[in-house]
Every structure is written in structure tokens, then in C-alpha cells.
Design a protein around this motif. Structure first.
Motif, PDB file in Angstrom:
ATOM      1  N   MET A  51       0.829  -1.215   0.000  1.00 34.84           N
ATOM      2  CA  MET A  51       0.000   0.000   0.000  1.00 34.84           C
ATOM      3  C   MET A  51       0.865   1.268   0.000  1.00 34.84           C
ATOM      4  SD  MET A  51      -3.091  -0.936   2.577  1.00 34.84           S
ATOM      5  CE  MET A  51      -4.366  -2.115   2.124  1.00 34.84           C
ATOM      6  N   GLU A  52       1.957   1.260   0.781  1.00 36.92           N
ATOM      7  CA  GLU A  52       2.804   2.458   0.881  1.00 36.92           C
ATOM      8  C   GLU A  52       3.448   2.781  -0.471  1.00 36.92           C
ATOM      9  OE1 GLU A  52       3.995  -0.533   2.871  1.00 36.92           O
ATOM     10  OE2 GLU A  52       2.022  -0.089   3.706  1.00 36.92           O
ATOM     11  N   VAL A  55       0.774   4.496  -2.600  1.00 32.69           N
ATOM     12  CA  VAL A  55       0.558   5.872  -2.136  1.00 32.69           C
ATOM     13  C   VAL A  55       1.698   6.767  -2.633  1.00 32.69           C
ATOM     14  CG1 VAL A  55       0.454   7.362  -0.088  1.00 32.69           C
ATOM     15  CG2 VAL A  55      -0.826   5.208  -0.132  1.00 32.69           C
ATOM     16  N   GLN A  59       1.444  10.012  -5.212  1.00 27.24           N
ATOM     17  CA  GLN A  59       1.975  11.331  -4.840  1.00 27.24           C
ATOM     18  C   GLN A  59       2.995  11.818  -5.874  1.00 27.24           C
ATOM     19  OE1 GLN A  59       3.004  10.140  -0.517  1.00 27.24           O
ATOM     20  NE2 GLN A  59       2.620  12.328  -0.389  1.00 27.24           N
ATOM     21  N   LEU A  66      -0.573  13.493   0.518  1.00 24.12           N
ATOM     22  CA  LEU A  66      -0.599  12.185   1.202  1.00 24.12           C
ATOM     23  C   LEU A  66      -2.021  11.701   1.461  1.00 24.12           C
ATOM     24  CD1 LEU A  66       0.813   9.837   2.683  1.00 24.12           C
ATOM     25  CD2 LEU A  66       0.940  11.302   4.710  1.00 24.12           C
ATOM     26  N   GLU A  67      -2.880  12.622   1.932  1.00 26.01           N
ATOM     27  CA  GLU A  67      -4.244  12.223   2.286  1.00 26.01           C
ATOM     28  C   GLU A  67      -5.030  11.782   1.049  1.00 26.01           C
ATOM     29  OE1 GLU A  67      -6.350  15.185   4.607  1.00 26.01           O
ATOM     30  OE2 GLU A  67      -8.238  14.106   4.272  1.00 26.01           O
ATOM     31  N   THR A  70      -3.716   8.496  -0.328  1.00 28.68           N
ATOM     32  CA  THR A  70      -4.151   7.369   0.512  1.00 28.68           C
ATOM     33  C   THR A  70      -5.606   6.998   0.201  1.00 28.68           C
ATOM     34  OG1 THR A  70      -2.632   8.088   2.252  1.00 28.68           O
ATOM     35  CG2 THR A  70      -4.388   6.570   2.903  1.00 28.68           C
ATOM     36  N   GLN A  71      -6.450   8.026   0.021  1.00 24.43           N
ATOM     37  CA  GLN A  71      -7.861   7.769  -0.322  1.00 24.43           C
ATOM     38  C   GLN A  71      -7.970   7.043  -1.662  1.00 24.43           C
ATOM     39  OE1 GLN A  71      -9.651  11.672  -0.209  1.00 24.43           O
ATOM     40  NE2 GLN A  71      -9.876  11.655   2.025  1.00 24.43           N
ATOM     41  N   LEU A  74      -6.836   3.401  -1.290  1.00 28.21           N
ATOM     42  CA  LEU A  74      -7.831   2.565  -0.599  1.00 28.21           C
ATOM     43  C   LEU A  74      -9.027   2.264  -1.502  1.00 28.21           C
ATOM     44  CD1 LEU A  74      -7.762   4.006   3.037  1.00 28.21           C
ATOM     45  CD2 LEU A  74      -7.054   1.716   2.265  1.00 28.21           C
TER      46      LEU A  74
END
Ligand code: TYC
Length: 118
Positions: A51-52, A55, A59, A66-67, A70-71, A74
């Protein structure tokens, strides 16, 4: 991605028969320039890419904070796919190549594709 044939731009001028010869009439008709076909870059889920990493890719290559990244990650994880951005064809293709290169170099099976929209 289908290769859209490119037409030459329409001339704003008309050529007419005038006094037995051809003359170019300098009268501009209303010219409608269509906006370019846009492409969404869609990232696909898989069971192995961390996942990282996803993300970070969102970016770095799609300019998300970041937010937001991440959304999006997900959403892809839960739905199987998600849109990372919308671009003209060349930019979208470049993003796909960059993401696939970065994933391959890191040894992850992450996939993304460009799809024409509308
Ligand atoms: N499903 C992956 C995991 O559980 C995370 C993931 C999210 C992978 C988005 C790819 O495009 C992707 N580690």
C-alpha cells in the motif's frame, strides 16, 4: 489505447471561382476548435504491491498530497480500480509508462492503463 487519426486543421478561408479564376476569399467563418480527447489513468489492484508503494507513486507521479493519495489507494484496494488523473493522450501515456517502470524496478506487479473518457 486506440490511435486516433489526426485530421489537418480546417482552413478558415474559402476558395471561390471569381472572374474565371480561383481566388482565395479572406472571410473567416466561425471556427470551432474541439477540445482534445482526454484520457483517465486508471490504476488496478493486485494482491502483492505494498500500500505504501502505491501511495508514493500516486503522490510522485500524479501530484496528490498524502491524504488524497491514501484515499485513492484505498479506493483501488476496495473496488479493484481507481482514477489517478485525467490528461491528454501523450501525458496519460507518459504517466502509465512512468508508473509501470517504477513498479517493475521495485519488483511489484502494479498495473495501470489509460482509457479515453466521454
Ligand atoms: N491490494 C494491495 C495490498 O493489499 C494494495 C494495492 C492497492 C495494490 C492499490 C495495488 O493499485 C493498488 N497490499
Amino acid at each position: 489505447m486506440p490511435d486516433t487519426p489526426q485530421r489537418p486543421p480546417k482552413s478558415p478561408y474559402r476558395t471561390e471561382d471569381v472572374a474565371g479564376g480561383l481566388a482565395t476569399v479572406l472571410e473567416r467563418k466561425t471556427q470551432k476548435t474541439k477540445p482534445p480527447q482526454m484520457y483517465q489513468v486508471v490504476m488496478l489492484n493486485d494482491d502483492y504491491t505494498p500500500m505504501e508503494f502505491v501511495v508514493g507513486v500516486i503522490q510522485d507521479f500524479f501530484g496528490k498530497d498524502l491524504e488524497t493519495a491514501t484515499q485513492i489507494m484505498l479506493k483501488i484496494h476496495l473496488d479493484g480500480r481507481g482514477v489517478c488523473g485525467v490528461y491528454t493522450r501523450d501525458v496519460a501515456t507518459t504517466k502509465v509508462d512512468q508508473v509501470m517502470d517504477a513498479a517493475h524496478q521495485a519488483g511489484h506487479p502494479l498495473q495501470c492503463v489509460a482509457e479515453p473518457i466521454e
